[in-house]
Scaffold this active site. Sequence first.
Site, short mmCIF file in Angstrom:
data_model
loop_
_atom_site.label_atom_id
_atom_site.label_comp_id
_atom_site.label_asym_id
_atom_site.label_seq_id
_atom_site.Cartn_x
_atom_site.Cartn_y
_atom_site.Cartn_z
CB ALA A 94 19.43 -11.34 99.40
CB ALA A 95 22.05 -7.12 96.07
N PRO A 138 26.29 -6.43 100.89
CG PRO A 138 28.52 -6.42 101.61
CD PRO A 138 27.25 -7.22 101.68
N GLY A 157 28.90 -7.90 96.90
CA GLY A 157 29.94 -8.78 96.33
C GLY A 157 29.44 -9.44 95.05
CE LYS A 158 27.83 -14.91 96.49
NZ LYS A 158 27.73 -14.96 97.92
CD GLU A 217 20.07 -5.84 102.00
OE1 GLU A 217 20.59 -6.82 101.44
OE2 GLU A 217 19.51 -5.93 103.12
NE ARG A 276 22.84 -6.22 104.95
CZ ARG A 276 24.08 -6.70 105.00
NH1 ARG A 276 24.93 -6.24 105.90
NH2 ARG A 276 24.48 -7.63 104.15
CB CYS A 309 28.39 -17.91 103.71
SG CYS A 309 27.52 -16.87 104.87
#
Length: 459
Positions: A117-118, A120, A122-123, A141, A146, A239
Site C-alpha cells: 500500500a505504497a 504516495p 514515503g516508505k 497502490e 494515487r 498512523c
Amino acid sequence: MKEERLPAAYTTMMREMLGQEADAFLESYTAPRTQGLRFNTLKSSTDTGRTAVRNTISLFGLKSVPWCSEGYYYEEPSRPGRHPFHAAGLYYIQEPSAMSAAGLLSPQPGETVLDLAAAPGGKTTHIAALMQGQGLLISNEIHRERAKILAENVERLGIPHALVTSATPGELAMRFPGTFDKIMLDAPCSGEGMFRKDPDAIDEWSPEHVAMCSSRQWDILQDAYIMLKPGGSLAYSTCTFNRKENEEIIARLTDSYPDMELITHKRLWPHLEKGEGHFVALLRKQMSEETGQGRNKRGTSGGRGKNDSKTNSSVRDAFQQFQSWAATELPGFSCQGVPLLFGDSLYLLPAAFNDRMHTGLLDGLRIPRAGLHLAHLKKNRIEPAHALAMALQSEQAFRRYDLAQDGPEVRAWFRGESLPAPSELHGWTLVTVEGLPVGWGKASSGQLKNHLPKGLRIM
Ligand code: SAM
C-alpha cells in the site's frame, strides 16, 4: 487544536487505553504538527550529494530525527518542498514518525521486496534507498490516481529497480504466492495520528470507521501473508493509535497462522517523541520444509492483458537502438535488465525480476511503471525519458549543463523555458542543479530546449 474538537468516543477510548498518560497525550493535539524530510541515499551518498546535503541542512536549519539517520526535522515557514534539491530527488518530505517503519523491516540490496500500500511513496522511497537500488521492489497502490503520484515520486528519487503496480492485494496474491523476502504493509487506517495535520480526518473518525478499517486491514494482511516467502519478514504499520487496528490485528494474524511470529513492535507517541505517532510491528514467517523457498520461481502466464510488452523482435530492435544511442551519449551507464516496450516507451525491467519470476506474471496487471523508463522511440530517433535522467549520476552523461541552486536560470528551467547555451553544445544534455540531475535539455544553435515533462513545471 482543542481537545473538544476531538470525537468524545475517541477521547474516552484513549483515556481508557492510556490511563494517567492520557492528559499528556491529548494535550499534544494543541502543539503544532511536526514536519520532516528524509535524505535519499541513492543521491546523497556521492560527493556531489554530500555537499548538497550539507547545504540543505544549513539552509533550512534541519535537526536530526533520533530513529532515522537520514531523517531531519524542519520548522515552518521553511518550504524545502519548493527547493530545486527536492525536484532533484535529494530528499523526500516525510512525517518523522513514519520514518521508523522501513528501518525496522531492514530491506537489503538484492532482495525481492513488496510495498503493498505504497502511495504516495514515503516508505517505498525509503525501502529503495536501503536496498541501494539493487534487487527488486514492487510498489503497489490500489488507487490509480494515487499510483501515478507514487510513480512520479519513484522517478523523482531516481529509483532504478522498482515496478509500480496498481492492483488489489488479492490480484497480486494470486500471482505472487510465497515470493517476497520482505513485505511492507502500511495499511489504510483511521488516521488518528493525522488529526493535527489533517483535521478532516477527525470528521471521518467513528467507532464504526475503526471497525471497517480493521476488517479491511485483516483482508489485506492475509494477502500479504500469502505473498511472504517462508523465512521472510513482514512490517505492518499504521498512523493510528487504537488497538483494534494494531495489536489486535497482529494477534489475529499470529493466532490464525502459527508460522507467523511477532518479532517486535513499537509505538511512537506524539506526547513522548517529536512526531505525529506511528505503530510498526515486525513479523517473520517461519521456514517450512514443505513449502520451501521460491516456489513461485517460474510462474505461469495469466493470459494476455493491456500491459503486454510488444513482440520480441520489435523489443530487441528498440533496445539495440537505445543501446547504440547510450553508448555515445551515456558512456557511464550500464543497462542491466530486461527491455519491455509499451507503445513508444522503452522500459528496463530489473534483471532481478527475470531471474526470479516470469514476465507473464505481469500480464493483465495495471503497471504505471514497468521498471526504469529509458526512452521514447520516435521513428528513427531516441528521446531519453525524464526517469532516466533522474536515475543517472551526472558523470554518466556525455553532455551536462549545470545550474546554480539559487540563480534566475534555475527558476526559468522549472518554468519550462529554454535557456541560452554555449554554441558548441549540441544534442541531448543532462541538466543538473549543483551536480544533481533534474531533467533533459536538447542543445542546438546556442539554445537549450527544455524537455522537463509539462506536469513537473512550476509556473
Ligand atoms: N505507504 C504510504 C507512504 O508511506 O507514503 C502510505 C500508505 S497509506 C497509509 C495507505 C494506502 O492504502 C493508501 O494509499 C490507500 O489508497 C491504500 N488502500 C486503500 N484501500 C486499500 C485496500 N483495500 N487495499 C490496499 N490498499 C488500500
